[in-house]
Design an enzyme around this catalytic site. Structure first.
Site, PDB file in Angstrom:
ATOM      1  N   ASP A   1       0.866  -1.190   0.000  1.00  0.00           N
ATOM      2  CA  ASP A   1       0.000   0.000   0.000  1.00  0.00           C
ATOM      3  C   ASP A   1       0.897   1.233   0.000  1.00  0.00           C
ATOM      4  O   ASP A   1       1.460   1.598   1.032  1.00  0.00           O
ATOM      5  CB  ASP A   1      -0.875   0.027   1.259  1.00  0.00           C
TER       6      ASP A   1
ATOM      7  N   ARG B   1       3.655   2.767   3.141  1.00  0.00           N
ATOM      8  CA  ARG B   1       4.477   1.843   3.939  1.00  0.00           C
ATOM      9  C   ARG B   1       5.962   2.181   3.839  1.00  0.00           C
ATOM     10  O   ARG B   1       6.729   1.871   4.746  1.00  0.00           O
ATOM     11  CB  ARG B   1       4.257   0.397   3.482  1.00  0.00           C
TER      12      ARG B   1
ATOM     13  N   ARG C   1      -7.763  10.265   2.068  1.00  0.00           N
ATOM     14  CA  ARG C   1      -7.184   9.311   1.122  1.00  0.00           C
ATOM     15  C   ARG C   1      -7.854   9.363  -0.249  1.00  0.00           C
ATOM     16  O   ARG C   1      -7.333   8.784  -1.211  1.00  0.00           O
ATOM     17  CB  ARG C   1      -7.277   7.899   1.691  1.00  0.00           C
TER      18      ARG C   1
ATOM     19  N   LYS D   1      -9.502   0.741  -5.307  1.00  0.00           N
ATOM     20  CA  LYS D   1     -10.211   0.317  -4.099  1.00  0.00           C
ATOM     21  C   LYS D   1     -11.074   1.461  -3.575  1.00  0.00           C
ATOM     22  O   LYS D   1     -10.840   2.614  -3.927  1.00  0.00           O
ATOM     23  CB  LYS D   1      -9.204  -0.152  -3.036  1.00  0.00           C
ATOM     24  N   HIS D   2     -12.143   1.197  -2.776  1.00  0.00           N
ATOM     25  CA  HIS D   2     -12.576  -0.086  -2.204  1.00  0.00           C
ATOM     26  C   HIS D   2     -13.981  -0.335  -2.736  1.00  0.00           C
ATOM     27  O   HIS D   2     -14.909   0.344  -2.295  1.00  0.00           O
ATOM     28  CB  HIS D   2     -12.606  -0.026  -0.684  1.00  0.00           C
TER      29      HIS D   2
ATOM     30  N   HIS E   1     -11.131  -1.503   9.620  1.00  0.00           N
ATOM     31  CA  HIS E   1     -10.096  -2.236  10.344  1.00  0.00           C
ATOM     32  C   HIS E   1     -10.610  -2.692  11.706  1.00  0.00           C
ATOM     33  O   HIS E   1     -10.129  -3.682  12.260  1.00  0.00           O
ATOM     34  CB  HIS E   1      -8.847  -1.360  10.548  1.00  0.00           C
TER      35      HIS E   1
ATOM     36  N   ASP F   1     -10.086  -7.024   0.451  1.00  0.00           N
ATOM     37  CA  ASP F   1      -9.303  -6.324   1.456  1.00  0.00           C
ATOM     38  C   ASP F   1      -8.880  -7.373   2.493  1.00  0.00           C
ATOM     39  O   ASP F   1      -9.329  -8.531   2.455  1.00  0.00           O
ATOM     40  CB  ASP F   1     -10.119  -5.190   2.083  1.00  0.00           C
TER      41      ASP F   1
END
Length: 331
Positions: A71, A79, A142, A172-173, A185, A257
């Site tokens: 990601d 990351r 985002r 996504k998503h 999450h 996901d």
């Protein structure tokens, strides 16, 4: 057929080196798709060594070159950080700049150059969620904007620039997390937009991404009552089959996901979710952390083949994944 099932999984690994547990997933279960996180990354040389080890282990096991993903959206979800990698602001910041198109193309080309240089061949980006500002929505920073036209235009631009430079993109998503206020999450969000809103807003950027030839589409762990009141999109044949495949005509790779997210695991096991997601229309099952859960999911799917899952269904998913691998995975 059994060992071929490993090609349906994309998995995380614990550290910065190829460990025995991950090697076992490759050798015993035929798994050859991976996702990297901060825990796997120290510096470019180490990341490249790790990716080369993954490629070599897959080759030694008689498997195709792995899809290795990350990601790297920029901003709050990146990351890989400086000084070794270029840091970009959130997509929203780039999208609202007067030089939005120029900056987003630069972002996409930079991702392709830097990720491919260390052996990563797939970016789980761009975000195609339509998220209006100022409403306290989870995806606001985002997202590429608050209107479907802007997100569709800029999302397709990013996809095209990434993929023309050799890096697979994954939008996504699906079918759109832009209206969510909760974080999947942790818990299961609900986006109770009308069919008219979903078709006229949320689905528009995904239709544009499909026209742009996006390599993959990632599902949302979110309930859309007007599409399916019973299951989140990741587990819904109405959404993945009825909307994404039939209505939008997408026949490419569908990636879940992370099935270890709270939105899914709070209500059952990862293994059960993996089987339901695959039956619903997902091709690639993403499990990012615990290898024992990956093995349980593999074994459950293996037992289902020839029963509730046909061999033909497995073959078609492997073909879709294989098409992405042939285009983007080298080694």
């Amino acid at each position: 057929m059994k060992n071929a099932l490993g090609g349906l999984f994309m998995v995380g690994l614990p550290g910065t080196e190829l460990d025995d547990s991950t090697r076992d997933l490759i050798n015993r279960y035929g798994i050859n798709n991976f996702i990297l996180f901060k825990r796997n990354a120290e510096n470019p040389e180490q990341i490249r060594t790790l990716c080369l080890e993954l490629v070599a282990a897959c080759r030694a096991a008689g498997l195709g070159a792995p899809l290795i993903s990350i990601d790297q959206e920029g901003g709050t979800v990146a990351r890989l950080k400086g000084p070794h990698f270029t840091e970009f602001p959130d997509a929203r910041v780039l999208a609202e700049s007067e030089r939005a198109e120029e900056l987003l193309v630069e972002y996409a080309k930079t991702c392709a150059r830097e990720l491919l240089a260390v052996g990563i061949n797939m970016n789980l980006a761009p975000v195609l969620d339509v998220s209006p500002a100022g409403l306290g929505l989870f995806m606001e920073r985002r997202a590429l904007g608050g209107t479907p036209e802007q997100v569709a235009r800029l999302g397709a631009l990013v996809i095209t620039a990434m993929q023309e430079n050799g890096l697979a993109a994954c939008g996504k998503h699906f079918p759109g997390l832009g209206g969510a206020t909760l974080d999947p999450h942790k818990v299961l969000p609900v986006v109770d937009r009308s069919l008219e809103e979903l078709r006229g807003c949320d689905l528009v950027p995904f239709a544009a991404a499909i026209r742009a030839g996006v390599a993959g589409v990632m599902t949302s762990h979110t309930v859309y009552p007007q599409l399916d009141p019973d299951q989140p999109a990741t587990l819904s044949s109405r959404i993945l089959g009825g909307v994404l495949r039939d209505e939008l005509g997408y026949d490419g790779m569908v990636v879940t996901d992370d099935l270890e997210m709270g939105a899914i695991e709070n209500d059952g096991t990862v293994a059960d979710a993996a089987l339901v997601a695959f039956k619903a229309g997902a091709d690639m099952l993403l499990i990012c952390h615990e290898h024992v859960k990956i093995i349980a999911a593999y074994e459950l799917l293996s037992r289902a083949v020839g029963g509730v899952v046909s061999g033909e269904r497995v073959r078609r998913s492997l073909e879709r994944i294989g098409a992405v691998r042939r285009r983007f995975a080298r080694g």
